[in-house]
Design a protein around this motif. Structure first.
Motif, PDB file in Angstrom:
ATOM      1  N   SER A  28       0.863  -1.067   0.028  1.00  0.00           N
ATOM      2  CA  SER A  28       0.051  -0.062   0.030  1.00  0.00           C
ATOM      3  C   SER A  28       0.880   1.352  -0.190  1.00  0.00           C
ATOM      4  O   SER A  28       2.079   1.244   0.024  1.00  0.00           O
ATOM      5  CB  SER A  28      -0.937   0.140   1.042  1.00  0.00           C
ATOM      6  OG  SER A  28      -0.089  -0.143   2.624  1.00  0.00           O
ATOM      7  N   ALA A  29       0.065   2.369   0.032  1.00  0.00           N
ATOM      8  CA  ALA A  29       1.150   3.678  -0.095  1.00  0.00           C
ATOM      9  C   ALA A  29       2.021   3.571   1.426  1.00  0.00           C
ATOM     10  O   ALA A  29       2.998   4.389   1.132  1.00  0.00           O
ATOM     11  CB  ALA A  29       0.022   4.806   0.246  1.00  0.00           C
ATOM     12  N   THR A  30       1.460   2.933   2.356  1.00  0.00           N
ATOM     13  CA  THR A  30       2.391   3.085   3.533  1.00  0.00           C
ATOM     14  C   THR A  30       3.412   2.068   3.772  1.00  0.00           C
ATOM     15  O   THR A  30       4.460   2.134   4.202  1.00  0.00           O
ATOM     16  CB  THR A  30       1.487   3.159   4.801  1.00  0.00           C
ATOM     17  OG1 THR A  30       0.785   1.770   4.741  1.00  0.00           O
ATOM     18  CG2 THR A  30       0.845   4.323   5.011  1.00  0.00           C
ATOM     19  N   SER A  31       2.966   0.904   2.859  1.00  0.00           N
ATOM     20  CA  SER A  31       4.201  -0.206   2.859  1.00  0.00           C
ATOM     21  C   SER A  31       4.875  -0.463   1.707  1.00  0.00           C
ATOM     22  O   SER A  31       5.848  -1.338   1.711  1.00  0.00           O
ATOM     23  CB  SER A  31       3.443  -1.512   3.141  1.00  0.00           C
ATOM     24  OG  SER A  31       2.499  -1.888   2.511  1.00  0.00           O
ATOM     25  N   THR A  33       7.420  -0.167  -1.330  1.00  0.00           N
ATOM     26  CA  THR A  33       9.013  -0.273  -1.227  1.00  0.00           C
ATOM     27  C   THR A  33       9.523   0.279  -2.761  1.00  0.00           C
ATOM     28  O   THR A  33       8.649   0.314  -3.690  1.00  0.00           O
ATOM     29  CB  THR A  33       9.719  -1.497  -1.018  1.00  0.00           C
ATOM     30  OG1 THR A  33       9.353  -2.581  -1.779  1.00  0.00           O
ATOM     31  CG2 THR A  33       9.442  -1.912   0.444  1.00  0.00           C
ATOM     32  N   ALA A  38       2.954   0.577  -4.440  1.00  0.00           N
ATOM     33  CA  ALA A  38       1.753   0.395  -4.170  1.00  0.00           C
ATOM     34  C   ALA A  38       0.910  -0.050  -5.252  1.00  0.00           C
ATOM     35  O   ALA A  38       0.963   0.295  -6.370  1.00  0.00           O
ATOM     36  CB  ALA A  38       1.081   1.435  -3.551  1.00  0.00           C
ATOM     37  N   THR A  40      -2.864  -0.278  -6.734  1.00  0.00           N
ATOM     38  CA  THR A  40      -4.024   0.381  -6.703  1.00  0.00           C
ATOM     39  C   THR A  40      -5.348  -0.280  -7.281  1.00  0.00           C
ATOM     40  O   THR A  40      -6.272   0.167  -6.575  1.00  0.00           O
ATOM     41  CB  THR A  40      -3.764   1.900  -7.358  1.00  0.00           C
ATOM     42  OG1 THR A  40      -3.513   1.572  -8.820  1.00  0.00           O
ATOM     43  CG2 THR A  40      -2.714   2.663  -6.651  1.00  0.00           C
ATOM     44  N   ASN A  72      -7.659  -7.009   1.007  1.00  0.00           N
ATOM     45  CA  ASN A  72      -7.304  -5.444   0.521  1.00  0.00           C
ATOM     46  C   ASN A  72      -8.394  -4.630   0.039  1.00  0.00           C
ATOM     47  O   ASN A  72      -8.986  -4.483  -1.241  1.00  0.00           O
ATOM     48  CB  ASN A  72      -6.437  -5.781  -0.807  1.00  0.00           C
ATOM     49  CG  ASN A  72      -5.133  -6.544  -0.465  1.00  0.00           C
ATOM     50  OD1 ASN A  72      -4.106  -5.953   0.094  1.00  0.00           O
ATOM     51  ND2 ASN A  72      -5.291  -7.652  -0.704  1.00  0.00           N
TER      52      ASN A  72
END
Length: 204
Positions: A28-31, A33, A38, A40, A72
């Protein structure tokens, strides 16, 4: 017996959504790399009938997409069934900003005219799903996206074991009932044969 089947169906329905191929979390946007940006969106296109190499894509839709959506919920997933048996079976993966390095290496040259156009901040990779088993498709998705499997919890593992116990008991019950029915049929057949023999002796 009826309650046993109801219990099995309920357990199987719940577990089918949470556990198995497709039970994984996308970056995701936070995880995200550098290697795996991410994810979508997903879009799957395949023909309505299974012949012509579309069986695996259809099974991927049935087996993997529900689990992917469950784990998800923020990732939009769309499906297009066509009448074009000679057309492609394709899975389009949408990434934020750029594709993964694995996607760049694995992306097919096929085109999916039914896949929605990417947004300005999205890049896509198209996987050729034709003539592949759904587990092979899922393996390619994991390689390209870096999705992380969600292992079964201890509670889910207990439910899986309970489901297996119920399945074994159900098979034993079916075998027992089948044996009883067969014994009854054999008995009726022997009685019928005996009656026929008695009638034959009477006519002598």
């Amino acid at each position: 017996m009826v309650n046993l089947f109801k219990r099995m169906r309920k357990l199987k329905t719940l577990l089918n959504v949470r556990v198995g191929p497709g039970a994984a979390i996308f970056p995701s946007a936070t995880s995200a790399t550098k290697e795996f940006p991410a994810v979508t969106r997903l879009h799957l296109t395949y023909a309505q009938k299974i012949y012509g190499g579309h069986q695996g894509a259809r099974h991927f839709w049935r087996n993997c997409l529900p689990r992917l959506k469950y784990h998800n919920p923020a990732v939009q997933m769309t499906v297009k069934q066509t009448e074009e048996q000679e057309g492609p079976a394709a899975l389009t993966i949408y990434f934020a900003e750029r594709t993964s390095s694995a996607a760049a290496a694995s992306s097919s040259t096929i085109q999916d005219k039914y896949a929605p156009a990417p947004l300005p901040n999205e890049k896509t990779a198209v996987l050729d799903a034709k003539n592949l088993d759904f587990k092979e498709i899922w393996k390619k998705v994991k390689t390209v996206t870096g999705a992380q499997d969600v292992p079964a919890t201890p509670e889910e593992q207990k439910e899986l074991e309970e489901l297996e116990r119920l399945r074994v008991k159900s098979e034993q019950d079916r075998a027992r009932v089948a044996a009883i029915r067969q014994a009854k049929k054999d008995q009726e057949r022997m009685l019928q044969e005996a009656r026929g023999e008695v009638e034959r002796l009477r006519q002598m």
